[in-house]
Design a protein around this motif. Sequence first.
Motif, mmCIF file in Angstrom:
data_model
loop_
_atom_site.group_PDB
_atom_site.id
_atom_site.type_symbol
_atom_site.label_atom_id
_atom_site.label_comp_id
_atom_site.label_asym_id
_atom_site.label_seq_id
_atom_site.Cartn_x
_atom_site.Cartn_y
_atom_site.Cartn_z
ATOM 1 N N ASP A 229 0.836 -1.208 -0.045
ATOM 2 C CA ASP A 229 0.122 0.074 -0.087
ATOM 3 C C ASP A 229 0.801 1.366 0.103
ATOM 4 O OD1 ASP A 229 0.848 -0.046 2.543
ATOM 5 O OD2 ASP A 229 -0.856 -0.005 3.580
ATOM 6 N N ALA A 230 0.214 2.531 0.061
ATOM 7 C CA ALA A 230 0.898 3.727 -0.318
ATOM 8 C C ALA A 230 1.937 4.010 1.129
ATOM 9 C CB ALA A 230 -0.148 4.736 -0.798
ATOM 10 N N ASP A 231 1.171 3.506 2.094
ATOM 11 C CA ASP A 231 1.938 3.861 3.587
ATOM 12 C C ASP A 231 3.154 2.832 3.783
ATOM 13 O OD1 ASP A 231 0.372 5.905 3.871
ATOM 14 O OD2 ASP A 231 -1.054 4.702 5.130
ATOM 15 N N HIS A 232 3.121 1.690 2.932
ATOM 16 C CA HIS A 232 4.192 1.020 3.321
ATOM 17 C C HIS A 232 3.988 0.110 4.634
ATOM 18 C CE1 HIS A 232 7.509 2.225 0.153
ATOM 19 N NE2 HIS A 232 6.477 2.220 -0.337
ATOM 20 N N ARG A 233 2.664 -0.103 4.742
ATOM 21 C CA ARG A 233 2.435 -0.726 5.881
ATOM 22 C C ARG A 233 1.926 -2.051 5.959
ATOM 23 N NH1 ARG A 233 -2.661 1.215 10.453
ATOM 24 N NH2 ARG A 233 -2.489 -1.092 11.288
ATOM 25 N N ARG A 234 0.984 -2.478 4.598
ATOM 26 C CA ARG A 234 0.370 -3.681 4.394
ATOM 27 C C ARG A 234 1.250 -4.130 2.907
ATOM 28 N NH1 ARG A 234 -3.888 -1.008 6.092
ATOM 29 N NH2 ARG A 234 -5.044 -1.632 8.028
ATOM 30 N N THR A 235 1.392 -5.538 2.905
ATOM 31 C CA THR A 235 2.034 -6.145 1.807
ATOM 32 C C THR A 235 1.575 -7.575 1.704
ATOM 33 O OG1 THR A 235 4.025 -6.627 0.482
ATOM 34 C CG2 THR A 235 3.863 -7.201 2.964
ATOM 35 N N ARG A 236 1.282 -7.991 0.263
ATOM 36 C CA ARG A 236 0.849 -9.272 0.098
ATOM 37 C C ARG A 236 1.956 -9.901 -0.538
ATOM 38 N NH1 ARG A 236 -1.243 -10.498 -5.075
ATOM 39 N NH2 ARG A 236 -1.390 -8.812 -6.419
ATOM 40 N N VAL A 237 1.786 -11.515 -0.431
ATOM 41 C CA VAL A 237 2.667 -12.339 -0.967
ATOM 42 C C VAL A 237 1.783 -13.117 -1.995
ATOM 43 C CG1 VAL A 237 4.572 -14.205 -0.823
ATOM 44 C CG2 VAL A 237 4.720 -12.327 0.552
ATOM 45 N N ASN A 238 2.200 -13.408 -3.444
ATOM 46 C CA ASN A 238 1.052 -14.363 -3.939
ATOM 47 C C ASN A 238 1.795 -15.581 -4.187
ATOM 48 O OD1 ASN A 238 0.651 -15.398 -7.020
ATOM 49 N ND2 ASN A 238 -1.150 -14.381 -6.222
ATOM 50 N N LEU A 239 1.221 -16.704 -3.956
ATOM 51 C CA LEU A 239 1.737 -17.875 -3.974
ATOM 52 C C LEU A 239 0.799 -18.711 -5.119
ATOM 53 C CD1 LEU A 239 2.528 -19.191 -0.536
ATOM 54 C CD2 LEU A 239 4.158 -18.112 -1.885
ATOM 55 N N ARG A 240 1.543 -19.534 -6.137
ATOM 56 C CA ARG A 240 0.779 -20.257 -6.771
ATOM 57 C C ARG A 240 0.753 -21.766 -6.344
ATOM 58 N NH1 ARG A 240 -2.485 -17.268 -9.436
ATOM 59 N NH2 ARG A 240 -2.687 -18.689 -11.099
ATOM 60 N N LEU A 241 -0.327 -22.338 -6.690
ATOM 61 C CA LEU A 241 -0.567 -23.714 -6.175
ATOM 62 C C LEU A 241 -1.383 -24.537 -7.130
ATOM 63 C CD1 LEU A 241 -1.174 -22.043 -3.318
ATOM 64 C CD2 LEU A 241 0.029 -24.126 -2.621
ATOM 65 N N PRO A 242 -1.211 -25.753 -7.344
ATOM 66 C CA PRO A 242 -1.900 -26.618 -8.298
ATOM 67 C C PRO A 242 -3.429 -26.706 -7.847
ATOM 68 C CG PRO A 242 -0.486 -28.174 -7.177
ATOM 69 C CD PRO A 242 -0.158 -26.819 -6.751
ATOM 70 N N PHE A 243 -4.147 -26.839 -8.790
ATOM 71 C CA PHE A 243 -5.832 -27.082 -8.468
ATOM 72 C C PHE A 243 -5.854 -28.628 -8.082
ATOM 73 C CE2 PHE A 243 -10.107 -25.018 -9.108
ATOM 74 C CZ PHE A 243 -10.660 -26.177 -8.752
ATOM 75 N N VAL A 244 -6.193 -28.691 -6.847
ATOM 76 C CA VAL A 244 -6.351 -30.034 -6.499
ATOM 77 C C VAL A 244 -7.587 -30.080 -5.742
ATOM 78 C CG1 VAL A 244 -3.837 -30.614 -6.472
ATOM 79 C CG2 VAL A 244 -4.875 -29.629 -4.339
ATOM 80 N N ASP A 245 -7.639 -31.325 -5.181
ATOM 81 C CA ASP A 245 -9.016 -31.643 -4.219
ATOM 82 C C ASP A 245 -8.790 -30.428 -3.003
ATOM 83 O OD1 ASP A 245 -10.976 -32.551 -2.445
ATOM 84 O OD2 ASP A 245 -10.794 -34.585 -3.446
ATOM 85 N N ALA A 246 -10.057 -29.860 -2.837
ATOM 86 C CA ALA A 246 -9.924 -28.867 -1.643
ATOM 87 C C ALA A 246 -9.683 -29.513 -0.339
ATOM 88 C CB ALA A 246 -11.309 -28.367 -1.543
ATOM 89 N N LEU A 247 -10.085 -30.969 -0.254
ATOM 90 C CA LEU A 247 -9.764 -31.599 0.790
ATOM 91 C C LEU A 247 -8.295 -31.513 1.366
ATOM 92 C CD1 LEU A 247 -11.448 -33.377 3.141
ATOM 93 C CD2 LEU A 247 -10.817 -35.434 1.885
ATOM 94 N N ALA A 248 -7.369 -31.462 0.446
ATOM 95 C CA ALA A 248 -6.121 -31.399 0.502
ATOM 96 C C ALA A 248 -5.456 -30.096 1.217
ATOM 97 C CB ALA A 248 -5.097 -31.770 -0.460
ATOM 98 N N PHE A 249 -6.532 -28.884 1.212
ATOM 99 C CA PHE A 249 -6.022 -27.513 1.338
ATOM 100 C C PHE A 249 -5.953 -27.438 3.034
ATOM 101 C CE2 PHE A 249 -7.481 -25.692 -2.913
ATOM 102 C CZ PHE A 249 -6.574 -26.501 -3.282
ATOM 103 N N PRO A 250 -6.829 -27.852 3.711
ATOM 104 C CA PRO A 250 -6.975 -27.471 5.261
ATOM 105 C C PRO A 250 -5.863 -27.912 6.046
ATOM 106 C CG PRO A 250 -9.183 -28.188 4.433
ATOM 107 C CD PRO A 250 -8.261 -28.423 3.374
ATOM 108 N N PRO A 251 -5.345 -29.191 5.852
ATOM 109 C CA PRO A 251 -4.103 -29.346 6.435
ATOM 110 C C PRO A 251 -2.626 -28.393 6.113
ATOM 111 C CG PRO A 251 -5.108 -31.477 5.739
ATOM 112 C CD PRO A 251 -5.696 -30.302 4.976
ATOM 113 N N PHE A 252 -2.637 -28.278 4.866
ATOM 114 C CA PHE A 252 -1.875 -27.398 4.398
ATOM 115 C C PHE A 252 -1.782 -25.905 4.979
ATOM 116 C CE2 PHE A 252 -0.327 -24.031 1.463
ATOM 117 C CZ PHE A 252 0.793 -24.076 1.451
ATOM 118 N N LEU A 253 -3.097 -25.360 5.090
ATOM 119 C CA LEU A 253 -3.522 -23.908 5.732
ATOM 120 C C LEU A 253 -3.061 -24.178 7.014
ATOM 121 C CD1 LEU A 253 -6.577 -22.908 3.639
ATOM 122 C CD2 LEU A 253 -4.142 -22.308 3.265
#
Length: 627
Positions: free
Chosen positions: A441-465
């Motif tokens: 952002d303009a204040d250099h307070r917030r930033t984001r990191v974009n990660l790319r991951l494969p489209f897999v079964d959503a059941l695999a997401f919760p353990p990773f998260l």
Amino acid sequence: NPLYRDTLLCADGRCTALAITPWTYSELETSGDPLAGFDDPADEDAAGDRASTTADEADAGPVPLTSAQGDELIRRLLDLLAAETTPTFRPHVAGELAMVYRINTGMAEDLAIFMPATLIAIAALLALIFRRAVAVVLPLMIVVLSLASTLGLMVVLGIPGSTAVQILPVFLLTVGVCDAVHILAIAYQRRQEGESQPDAIAQAIRHAGAAVFMTSATTAAGMASFLTAEMGAIRDLGLIAPIGVGLAWLYTMGTLPALLAIVPMRVRPGVPVDPADRPIDRFLIGAGRFAARRPGLVLIPTALLALLAVFGTLRVGFSHNALNWFAPEDWARRDFAEIDRRLGGSVSLELVFDAGEAGGLDEPERLKAIDAFVEEVRATAKPPVAVGASLSLLDIVKETHSALNEGRPEARRIPDSRAAVAQELLLFESSGSDDAREFVDADHRRTRVNLRLPFVDALAFPPFLRKLDRLAAESLGAGLAFERTGVMTLLSQVFAAVIQSMARSYVGALVLITPLMMLILGSFRRGLVSMIPNVLPILAVLGVMGFLGIRLDSTTMMIGAMIIGIAVDDTIHFMHKFHRHFDQTADLEFSVCETLRTTGSAMLFTSVALALGFLVFRVLQLHEARD
């Protein structure tokens, strides 16, 4: 440049990526008049009204890009790419809009094919059973009227189409056919036995009218339990489905008898009057007599099959992968898989960091903490959820520092001083590039990191998260707040919400229907016993799914709603008529046989018709797969 690998170029350099960013907000609500606001109002009241309207629109906020606009974007993109495709140049499309477009078009295509085919199959069976054109046209007319009225109300109420609401046509087909066939079967049965047409219609309403009302009330109550769901699409189903059930009942009890009254109900010659001479009635009476005389031979195998179904149910797994809804050769499934394989992922995960103060991200230690966290996430991620590429403010800082140090590879790092970070970011932002605005952002307070991951079964997401949240708590200091968003987080939350919502709704449906059954049957014990045949079909379906390896996802979990509706309908029709005969005669065997002779034939016809109608879905799917 290492930033290009797995983002703009695949590792072998044979493919490249083009990122298309659609408009975030729709322009449909904006005025088409370029001179709006510059005219001279005729009076102050008009100006005040205009200002009030403008303020209301501002309070409402911008309108996000609509689903129709997103579909149009993907449709035009696919047409454009199709013209450029050659044997040596094959474009692939993926992303959130592409997936939504494929689901929407798939739903429209399926309904356009399956609904007419299902109606034709049911019509053919009704023609075979009744051998009268009227007995085919009238039930289908009730279904069409109910569905058209319900869809019209959806438009009025502003309820959009969704994967949850897509079961509505099939559900109303179930309800409408069941209600109409019960009235028709008894009316034609009485007419065949010699009663006049008005008396046959009246007796059919007297015989089945109360049961049809009770089944409609319990089915509507069961569907209304979806109103407690967390997901808006399922709540929409909980609102519109009971309305559709009520409309089907109104058309069945109002329109159907009126139509029957003006259509000649001719007695078919050669049809035996005595039930013992009619094959279907003879079969139903024999089944009832066997069950009444030898209950153990019915209950023991039923209990064994229920036990077997329990073992099958324990093998049922959960899944939510929209790509698996399509054939392996489907363009969406193929394109997503290819982009996952060549470029490391087609799904985004956004990590948002808040330094808590303006200029907080100019502090090198904070940037290094974020960098170490991202690297740890990449290192610990294991298939099927593997991190492909990442883009963030960190890359901008490292690239800028390297460029200012003659491009040396060892200089691609975060500077050690706060002043150096601030100066290099200022230099980058002053160079004319707006890339930094996508990550900080303009204040250099917030930033984001974009990660790319494969489209897999959503059941695999919760353990990773969960692992990611744990790493954030352990490695990030108190000076950095952390949260995550993106498609992966959304899919994970949607799947969890679907499971919780559907489980709660089914329990709520049983809790609502059980006391209704007790009230309808006038007995606590009878109402409780009547729930056994309502639960057994659900258990049986889950058992079959477990043994066949069919998983529960957001679509298959909807099947339970239709099973409950059909099972409750049959149970109420049987119990209502049975207890009427039993209270009059106190003869168990006679009551069972007489109930099956009258109501049982309608139950048999509707069950076979609906089974055939749903079987059409599978037959056409196999035919398309062969083609």
